[in-house]
Design a protein around this motif. Structure first.
Motif, PDB file in Angstrom:
ATOM      1  N   LEU A 170      26.008  -1.624   8.203  1.00  0.00           N
ATOM      2  CA  LEU A 170      25.377  -0.545   8.964  1.00  0.00           C
ATOM      3  C   LEU A 170      23.924  -0.353   8.542  1.00  0.00           C
ATOM      4  O   LEU A 170      23.032  -0.230   9.396  1.00  0.00           O
ATOM      5  CB  LEU A 170      26.175   0.755   8.783  1.00  0.00           C
ATOM      6  CG  LEU A 170      25.699   1.951   9.587  1.00  0.00           C
ATOM      7  CD1 LEU A 170      25.819   1.686  11.081  1.00  0.00           C
ATOM      8  CD2 LEU A 170      26.497   3.187   9.216  1.00  0.00           C
ATOM      9  N   ILE A 171      23.643  -0.346   7.248  1.00  0.00           N
ATOM     10  CA  ILE A 171      22.268  -0.189   6.737  1.00  0.00           C
ATOM     11  C   ILE A 171      21.395  -1.347   7.204  1.00  0.00           C
ATOM     12  O   ILE A 171      20.263  -1.141   7.673  1.00  0.00           O
ATOM     13  CB  ILE A 171      22.270  -0.053   5.197  1.00  0.00           C
ATOM     14  CG1 ILE A 171      22.875   1.289   4.786  1.00  0.00           C
ATOM     15  CG2 ILE A 171      20.858  -0.197   4.629  1.00  0.00           C
ATOM     16  CD1 ILE A 171      23.141   1.426   3.306  1.00  0.00           C
ATOM     17  N   LEU A 172      21.866  -2.574   7.076  1.00  0.00           N
ATOM     18  CA  LEU A 172      21.100  -3.741   7.506  1.00  0.00           C
ATOM     19  C   LEU A 172      20.837  -3.710   9.007  1.00  0.00           C
ATOM     20  O   LEU A 172      19.738  -4.062   9.467  1.00  0.00           O
ATOM     21  CB  LEU A 172      21.815  -5.032   7.106  1.00  0.00           C
ATOM     22  CG  LEU A 172      21.867  -5.327   5.597  1.00  0.00           C
ATOM     23  CD1 LEU A 172      22.744  -6.538   5.327  1.00  0.00           C
ATOM     24  CD2 LEU A 172      20.476  -5.528   5.032  1.00  0.00           C
ATOM     25  N   THR A 173      21.833  -3.279   9.774  1.00  0.00           N
ATOM     26  CA  THR A 173      21.655  -3.172  11.224  1.00  0.00           C
ATOM     27  C   THR A 173      20.603  -2.126  11.564  1.00  0.00           C
ATOM     28  O   THR A 173      19.749  -2.346  12.432  1.00  0.00           O
ATOM     29  CB  THR A 173      22.999  -2.822  11.894  1.00  0.00           C
ATOM     30  OG1 THR A 173      23.981  -3.784  11.519  1.00  0.00           O
ATOM     31  CG2 THR A 173      22.883  -2.788  13.400  1.00  0.00           C
ATOM     32  N   LEU A 174      20.625  -0.980  10.883  1.00  0.00           N
ATOM     33  CA  LEU A 174      19.635   0.073  11.129  1.00  0.00           C
ATOM     34  C   LEU A 174      18.229  -0.399  10.758  1.00  0.00           C
ATOM     35  O   LEU A 174      17.260  -0.097  11.467  1.00  0.00           O
ATOM     36  CB  LEU A 174      20.002   1.344  10.362  1.00  0.00           C
ATOM     37  CG  LEU A 174      21.206   2.124  10.901  1.00  0.00           C
ATOM     38  CD1 LEU A 174      21.546   3.273   9.970  1.00  0.00           C
ATOM     39  CD2 LEU A 174      20.923   2.635  12.307  1.00  0.00           C
ATOM     40  N   CYS A 175      18.092  -1.127   9.645  1.00  0.00           N
ATOM     41  CA  CYS A 175      16.782  -1.661   9.232  1.00  0.00           C
ATOM     42  C   CYS A 175      16.250  -2.627  10.283  1.00  0.00           C
ATOM     43  O   CYS A 175      15.068  -2.570  10.651  1.00  0.00           O
ATOM     44  CB  CYS A 175      16.872  -2.345   7.873  1.00  0.00           C
ATOM     45  SG  CYS A 175      17.073  -1.192   6.512  1.00  0.00           S
ATOM     46  N   ALA A 176      17.081  -3.520  10.762  1.00  0.00           N
ATOM     47  CA  ALA A 176      16.676  -4.491  11.773  1.00  0.00           C
ATOM     48  C   ALA A 176      16.303  -3.782  13.070  1.00  0.00           C
ATOM     49  O   ALA A 176      15.307  -4.125  13.712  1.00  0.00           O
ATOM     50  CB  ALA A 176      17.780  -5.506  12.009  1.00  0.00           C
ATOM     51  N   LEU A 177      17.053  -2.778  13.435  1.00  0.00           N
ATOM     52  CA  LEU A 177      16.785  -2.016  14.653  1.00  0.00           C
ATOM     53  C   LEU A 177      15.472  -1.249  14.518  1.00  0.00           C
ATOM     54  O   LEU A 177      14.703  -1.137  15.474  1.00  0.00           O
ATOM     55  CB  LEU A 177      17.952  -1.041  14.907  1.00  0.00           C
ATOM     56  CG  LEU A 177      18.537  -1.167  16.295  1.00  0.00           C
ATOM     57  CD1 LEU A 177      20.028  -1.230  16.177  1.00  0.00           C
ATOM     58  CD2 LEU A 177      18.125  -0.007  17.136  1.00  0.00           C
ATOM     59  N   ARG A 178      15.235  -0.702  13.338  1.00  0.00           N
ATOM     60  CA  ARG A 178      14.018   0.075  13.092  1.00  0.00           C
ATOM     61  C   ARG A 178      12.783  -0.802  13.264  1.00  0.00           C
ATOM     62  O   ARG A 178      11.798  -0.394  13.894  1.00  0.00           O
ATOM     63  CB  ARG A 178      14.072   0.644  11.671  1.00  0.00           C
ATOM     64  CG  ARG A 178      12.971   1.572  11.362  1.00  0.00           C
ATOM     65  CD  ARG A 178      13.234   2.207  10.020  1.00  0.00           C
ATOM     66  NE  ARG A 178      12.023   2.822   9.563  1.00  0.00           N
ATOM     67  CZ  ARG A 178      11.710   3.018   8.321  1.00  0.00           C
ATOM     68  NH1 ARG A 178      12.544   2.650   7.383  1.00  0.00           N
ATOM     69  NH2 ARG A 178      10.593   3.599   7.985  1.00  0.00           N
ATOM     70  N   LYS A 179      12.784  -2.030  12.697  1.00  0.00           N
ATOM     71  CA  LYS A 179      11.664  -2.959  12.845  1.00  0.00           C
ATOM     72  C   LYS A 179      11.457  -3.289  14.318  1.00  0.00           C
ATOM     73  O   LYS A 179      10.338  -3.345  14.813  1.00  0.00           O
ATOM     74  CB  LYS A 179      11.913  -4.249  12.057  1.00  0.00           C
ATOM     75  CG  LYS A 179      11.660  -4.134  10.593  1.00  0.00           C
ATOM     76  CD  LYS A 179      11.848  -5.493   9.944  1.00  0.00           C
ATOM     77  CE  LYS A 179      11.584  -5.420   8.459  1.00  0.00           C
ATOM     78  NZ  LYS A 179      11.747  -6.728   7.828  1.00  0.00           N
ATOM     79  N   HIS A 180      12.563  -3.516  15.011  1.00  0.00           N
ATOM     80  CA  HIS A 180      12.499  -3.871  16.423  1.00  0.00           C
ATOM     81  C   HIS A 180      11.963  -2.701  17.247  1.00  0.00           C
ATOM     82  O   HIS A 180      11.169  -2.899  18.168  1.00  0.00           O
ATOM     83  CB  HIS A 180      13.896  -4.302  16.901  1.00  0.00           C
ATOM     84  CG  HIS A 180      13.897  -5.033  18.190  1.00  0.00           C
ATOM     85  ND1 HIS A 180      13.265  -6.249  18.348  1.00  0.00           N
ATOM     86  CD2 HIS A 180      14.434  -4.713  19.396  1.00  0.00           C
ATOM     87  CE1 HIS A 180      13.422  -6.641  19.587  1.00  0.00           C
ATOM     88  NE2 HIS A 180      14.137  -5.728  20.249  1.00  0.00           N
ATOM     89  N   LEU A 181      12.351  -1.485  16.930  1.00  0.00           N
ATOM     90  CA  LEU A 181      11.864  -0.291  17.647  1.00  0.00           C
ATOM     91  C   LEU A 181      10.372  -0.079  17.407  1.00  0.00           C
ATOM     92  O   LEU A 181       9.647   0.354  18.301  1.00  0.00           O
ATOM     93  CB  LEU A 181      12.665   0.950  17.234  1.00  0.00           C
ATOM     94  CG  LEU A 181      14.065   1.074  17.824  1.00  0.00           C
ATOM     95  CD1 LEU A 181      14.775   2.287  17.239  1.00  0.00           C
ATOM     96  CD2 LEU A 181      14.007   1.198  19.340  1.00  0.00           C
ATOM     97  N   ARG A 182       9.861  -0.345  16.207  1.00  0.00           N
ATOM     98  CA  ARG A 182       8.421  -0.206  15.916  1.00  0.00           C
ATOM     99  C   ARG A 182       7.608  -1.146  16.797  1.00  0.00           C
ATOM    100  O   ARG A 182       6.548  -0.781  17.292  1.00  0.00           O
ATOM    101  CB  ARG A 182       8.143  -0.518  14.444  1.00  0.00           C
ATOM    102  CG  ARG A 182       8.405   0.639  13.549  1.00  0.00           C
ATOM    103  CD  ARG A 182       7.880   0.330  12.163  1.00  0.00           C
ATOM    104  NE  ARG A 182       8.268   1.386  11.258  1.00  0.00           N
ATOM    105  CZ  ARG A 182       8.246   1.291   9.961  1.00  0.00           C
ATOM    106  NH1 ARG A 182       7.847   0.149   9.393  1.00  0.00           N
ATOM    107  NH2 ARG A 182       8.608   2.290   9.215  1.00  0.00           N
ATOM    108  N   LYS A 183       8.098  -2.382  16.969  1.00  0.00           N
ATOM    109  CA  LYS A 183       7.394  -3.339  17.805  1.00  0.00           C
ATOM    110  C   LYS A 183       7.326  -2.842  19.236  1.00  0.00           C
ATOM    111  O   LYS A 183       6.312  -2.967  19.901  1.00  0.00           O
ATOM    112  CB  LYS A 183       8.079  -4.698  17.752  1.00  0.00           C
ATOM    113  CG  LYS A 183       7.874  -5.440  16.451  1.00  0.00           C
ATOM    114  CD  LYS A 183       8.574  -6.787  16.514  1.00  0.00           C
ATOM    115  CE  LYS A 183       8.487  -7.487  15.171  1.00  0.00           C
ATOM    116  NZ  LYS A 183       9.197  -8.764  15.171  1.00  0.00           N
ATOM    117  N   ILE A 184       8.450  -2.256  19.711  1.00  0.00           N
ATOM    118  CA  ILE A 184       8.512  -1.753  21.082  1.00  0.00           C
ATOM    119  C   ILE A 184       7.559  -0.570  21.250  1.00  0.00           C
ATOM    120  O   ILE A 184       6.816  -0.468  22.215  1.00  0.00           O
ATOM    121  CB  ILE A 184       9.951  -1.363  21.473  1.00  0.00           C
ATOM    122  CG1 ILE A 184      10.828  -2.606  21.534  1.00  0.00           C
ATOM    123  CG2 ILE A 184       9.974  -0.640  22.808  1.00  0.00           C
ATOM    124  CD1 ILE A 184      12.294  -2.336  21.754  1.00  0.00           C
TER     125      ILE A 184
END
Length: 183
Positions: free
Chosen positions: A165-179
């Motif tokens: 869950l933590i790794l998924t949130l970190c990956a999602l967070r990076k992806h959301l910043r790009k967006i």
């Protein structure tokens, strides 16, 4: 002397076929009145196992035979059974007898009260009703997992799930910043 007609012969054959389906070979079967089922008396026949029984069996006598165990499911189709006697058999009270014990406990207290163990030596002459699963030889061995084992297994699974869950949130967070930066 009267020669039976074809219809009489067919009727006789059907009666024998129905009776054979209701009554196991070595047993004595008696009807309990119209549409009330059958009394199946298999007592003192030297049986080593429960014979195939009709669903219309209401009373079943299996006492004084050579049965040591009952295969799982042997009584499951006997939904109309009102009375059963399995006493005076040399019951082997190991884990394989657990089906009979549980079935008899559900069926009636009086039915299990007369079931006495013959073997193994640790359970000889003990009533089956007084034995727990832990006292039935080999049942203990089939349940090796202890509560502490469940705790450590569950703790490992929960830790793994939290990490994913933590790794998924970190990956999602990076992806959301790009967006967000692109907008």
């Amino acid at each position: 002397m009267k020669i039976p007609t074809a219809a009489g012969f067919v009727t006789l054959m059907l009666f024998c076929l129905v009776h054979a389906e209701i009554c196991p070979l070595s047993c004595i079967c008696k009807p309990l009145g119209e549409m009330k089922g059958w009394l199946v008396d298999c007592s003192s026949k030297g049986l080593k196992e429960v014979p195939a029984l009709s669903v219309s069996t209401r009373k079943l006598y299996l006492q004084n035979n050579s049965m040591t165990t009952v295969r799982a499911g042997a009584f499951d189709n006997l939904r109309n059974l009102e009375e059963v006697n399995v006493s005076d058999n040399p019951w082997n009270c190991d884990c394989d007898i657990l089906y009979l014990k549980l079935w008899l406990e559900d069926f009636s207290e009086s039915s299990i009260a007369n079931v006495i163990c013959a073997t193994p030596a640790s359970n000889e002459r003990k009533p089956l009703s007084q034995l727990s699963g832990n006292e039935l030889d080999s049942c203990r061995k089939s349940l090796p997992i202890k509560c502490l084992d469940f705790f450590w297994r569950d703790l490992a699974l929960i830790t793994f799930a939290v990490l994913v869950l933590i790794l998924t949130l970190c990956a999602l967070r990076k992806h959301l910043r790009k967006i967000v930066l692109c907008v």
